[in-house]
Design a protein around this motif. Structure first.
Motif, short mmCIF file in Angstrom:
data_model
loop_
_atom_site.label_atom_id
_atom_site.label_comp_id
_atom_site.label_asym_id
_atom_site.label_seq_id
_atom_site.Cartn_x
_atom_site.Cartn_y
_atom_site.Cartn_z
N SER A 10 0.85 -1.19 0.00
CA SER A 10 0.00 0.00 0.00
C SER A 10 0.88 1.24 0.00
N ARG A 12 -0.88 4.30 0.27
CA ARG A 12 -1.88 5.27 0.70
C ARG A 12 -1.36 6.11 1.86
N ARG A 15 -1.24 4.97 5.75
CA ARG A 15 -1.38 3.50 5.66
C ARG A 15 -0.96 2.82 6.97
N THR A 84 -0.73 -6.73 2.77
CA THR A 84 -1.74 -6.01 2.00
C THR A 84 -2.97 -5.66 2.82
N GLU A 86 -7.11 -4.70 2.54
CA GLU A 86 -8.21 -5.09 1.65
C GLU A 86 -8.96 -3.83 1.26
N TYR A 87 -9.04 -3.59 -0.04
CA TYR A 87 -9.82 -2.47 -0.59
C TYR A 87 -10.94 -3.05 -1.43
N PRO A 92 -4.97 -3.57 -3.19
CA PRO A 92 -4.76 -2.22 -3.70
C PRO A 92 -4.31 -2.25 -5.16
N ALA A 124 -8.81 -10.00 0.21
CA ALA A 124 -7.66 -9.58 -0.59
C ALA A 124 -6.73 -10.77 -0.84
#
Length: 194
Positions: A10, A12, A15, A84, A86-87, A92, A124
């Motif tokens: 990620s 983001r 994060r 990771t 989960e999106y 991602p 994910a």
């Protein structure tokens, strides 16, 4: 010695993955059967896939310097632990993009998963298992799923429970074992890697 990359999947802002990847690395670094290194996608910026040839057809011959640098990074490892979030029931986009850039560099390597999210990031991981299968990677069965509700104080500060340490140790055991077992296949692979 076997070399395992811990991919922080990620980029983001804010994060939680940095805390999780640090925990994975600190636990893994105590081992004597492999070397571990964090691969932060934030430190490996890749534009949306811009190679003209599909990765499987390129056979490690890439047009762009950023792809060649990424390929060299991934090729230097024997296996991976992918961290990771989960999106929207998946991984991602930045992680999927980084995976899709390459093909030959992933083949015959082990993969384990540490995920986090509302339901521990389990969905994910389901997606990652399908992707790894397509790349001829051996994804190990043990996984670590971290709930935002129970493993993150106020949904922000990562505080894993003891049961997660046991799960992580089991995952690392399997990633190292499979990475070691797959070494002859990697050595015999006719696929050219840049």
């Amino acid at each position: 010695m076997i070399k395992i990359g811990i991919i922080l999947g990620s980029t983001r802002p804010g994060r939680k993955g940095e805390q999780v990847a640090k925990w994975v690395y600190e636990r893994a670094a105590r081992r004597r059967d492999a070397e571990f290194e964090v691969i932060d996608l934030l430190d490996n910026p890749l534009p949306h896939l811009d190679e003209p040839a599909p990765a499987p057809a390129s056979l490690g011959r890439y047009q762009h310097e950023h792809t060649r640098a990424w390929a060299d990074t991934i090729a230097s490892f024997d296996g991976f632990v992918m961290v990771t979030p989960e999106y929207n029931h998946s991984i991602p986009g930045v992680l999927k993009n980084a995976i899709d850039y390459l093909h030959a560099e992933w083949i015959n390597k082990a993969a384990g998963f540490v995920s986090y999210g509302g339901v521990g990031g389990a969905r994910a991981v389901e997606q990652l298992r399908l992707i790894c299968g397509a790349l001829q990677m051996a994804d190990v069965a043990p996984q670590v799923t971290l709930s935002l509700l129970t493993e993150f104080e106020n949904y922000t500060v990562f505080k894993p429970g003891d049961h997660n340490v046991i799960a992580l140790d089991t995952l690392l055991d399997q990633v190292v074992a499979w990475s070691t077992a797959l070494a002859p296949l990697r050595a015999a692979s006719p696929v050219a890697v840049a």
